[in-house]
Design a protein around this motif. Sequence first.
Motif, mmCIF file in Angstrom:
data_model
loop_
_atom_site.group_PDB
_atom_site.id
_atom_site.type_symbol
_atom_site.label_atom_id
_atom_site.label_comp_id
_atom_site.label_asym_id
_atom_site.label_seq_id
_atom_site.Cartn_x
_atom_site.Cartn_y
_atom_site.Cartn_z
ATOM 1 N N UNK A 1 0.766 -1.173 0.031
ATOM 2 C CA UNK A 1 -0.045 0.214 0.043
ATOM 3 C C UNK A 1 0.860 1.213 0.064
ATOM 4 N N UNK A 2 1.985 1.217 0.203
ATOM 5 C CA UNK A 2 3.061 2.356 0.103
ATOM 6 C C UNK A 2 4.561 2.351 0.863
ATOM 7 N N UNK A 3 5.208 3.214 0.618
ATOM 8 C CA UNK A 3 6.290 3.193 1.474
ATOM 9 C C UNK A 3 6.145 4.015 2.737
ATOM 10 N N UNK A 4 6.898 3.559 3.804
ATOM 11 C CA UNK A 4 6.944 4.307 5.131
ATOM 12 C C UNK A 4 8.223 4.701 5.555
ATOM 13 N N UNK A 5 8.607 5.832 5.649
ATOM 14 C CA UNK A 5 10.223 6.152 5.956
ATOM 15 C C UNK A 5 10.306 6.091 7.364
ATOM 16 N N UNK A 6 11.338 5.657 8.015
ATOM 17 C CA UNK A 6 11.613 5.742 9.410
ATOM 18 C C UNK A 6 12.681 6.337 9.603
ATOM 19 N N UNK A 7 12.758 7.431 10.315
ATOM 20 C CA UNK A 7 14.181 8.393 10.405
ATOM 21 C C UNK A 7 14.994 7.925 11.515
ATOM 22 N N UNK A 8 16.332 8.015 11.399
ATOM 23 C CA UNK A 8 17.083 7.575 12.643
ATOM 24 C C UNK A 8 16.979 6.698 13.416
ATOM 25 N N UNK A 9 17.342 5.272 12.963
ATOM 26 C CA UNK A 9 17.428 4.081 13.652
ATOM 27 C C UNK A 9 18.749 3.718 14.109
ATOM 28 N N UNK A 10 19.401 3.517 15.105
ATOM 29 C CA UNK A 10 20.507 3.223 15.546
ATOM 30 C C UNK A 10 20.513 1.767 15.583
ATOM 31 N N UNK A 11 21.636 1.259 14.774
ATOM 32 C CA UNK A 11 22.154 -0.114 14.764
ATOM 33 C C UNK A 11 23.612 -0.347 15.619
ATOM 34 N N UNK A 12 23.541 -0.914 16.714
ATOM 35 C CA UNK A 12 24.925 -1.122 17.350
ATOM 36 C C UNK A 12 25.458 -2.582 17.106
ATOM 37 N N UNK A 13 24.987 -3.306 16.127
ATOM 38 C CA UNK A 13 25.465 -4.701 15.989
ATOM 39 C C UNK A 13 24.746 -5.608 16.550
ATOM 40 N N UNK A 14 24.971 -7.029 16.200
ATOM 41 C CA UNK A 14 24.240 -7.778 17.144
ATOM 42 C C UNK A 14 22.741 -8.068 16.170
ATOM 43 N N UNK A 15 22.011 -8.727 16.924
ATOM 44 C CA UNK A 15 20.721 -9.260 16.282
ATOM 45 C C UNK A 15 19.768 -8.375 16.788
ATOM 46 N N UNK A 16 18.761 -7.916 15.920
ATOM 47 C CA UNK A 16 17.560 -7.305 16.030
ATOM 48 C C UNK A 16 16.568 -7.991 15.680
ATOM 49 N N UNK A 17 15.369 -7.851 16.253
ATOM 50 C CA UNK A 17 14.261 -8.405 16.075
ATOM 51 C C UNK A 17 13.174 -7.584 16.154
ATOM 52 N N UNK A 18 12.258 -7.206 14.822
ATOM 53 C CA UNK A 18 11.436 -5.964 14.951
ATOM 54 C C UNK A 18 10.060 -6.784 14.430
ATOM 55 N N UNK A 19 9.117 -6.191 15.179
ATOM 56 C CA UNK A 19 7.651 -6.667 15.015
ATOM 57 C C UNK A 19 6.774 -5.184 14.508
ATOM 58 N N UNK A 20 6.137 -5.460 13.221
ATOM 59 C CA UNK A 20 5.466 -4.427 12.807
ATOM 60 C C UNK A 20 3.797 -4.891 13.055
ATOM 61 N N UNK A 21 3.230 -3.634 13.571
ATOM 62 C CA UNK A 21 1.806 -3.970 13.905
ATOM 63 C C UNK A 21 1.166 -2.559 13.018
#
Length: 122
Positions: A90-110
């Motif tokens: 349905x489109x694109x959703x920008x997300x500004x300024x996310x910091x990744x510090x290395x390692x594993x990330x798990x993200x849930x979209x709702x």
Amino acid sequence: MKMKNLFVLVALVVCSLALSGCLSHWFVDSTTRLQVENQSSRTIVGIDVISEDGTRTWQWVTDTIAPGEKSRVYEEDLVGLFQIQIKTTTGAYPIDEIRFDGGSEYVIFTDDKDGFLHYEFK
């Protein structure tokens, strides 16, 4: 004489370890692993990373993730502050300024109460 040999051996081991690569990689994970769970009503068709100056975009997650599904784990050399863009059917959703510090990330979209795409890192 044995103490001198032990000292030389320890010195050689330390020197070879120091020359084997950047020492910070032994203490800091220089890659980020990401897995996405889609609990929203939208189908996610990709996640892009946008360069700091906005001139370059590359696709990090290439899976199509239907509602209720999880992606495979993606790994990139991404450590620092980034902009990302979630692409859905349905489109694109920008997300500004996310910091990744290395390692594993798990993200849930709702879906939030207003019908917008919401994300939470676990």
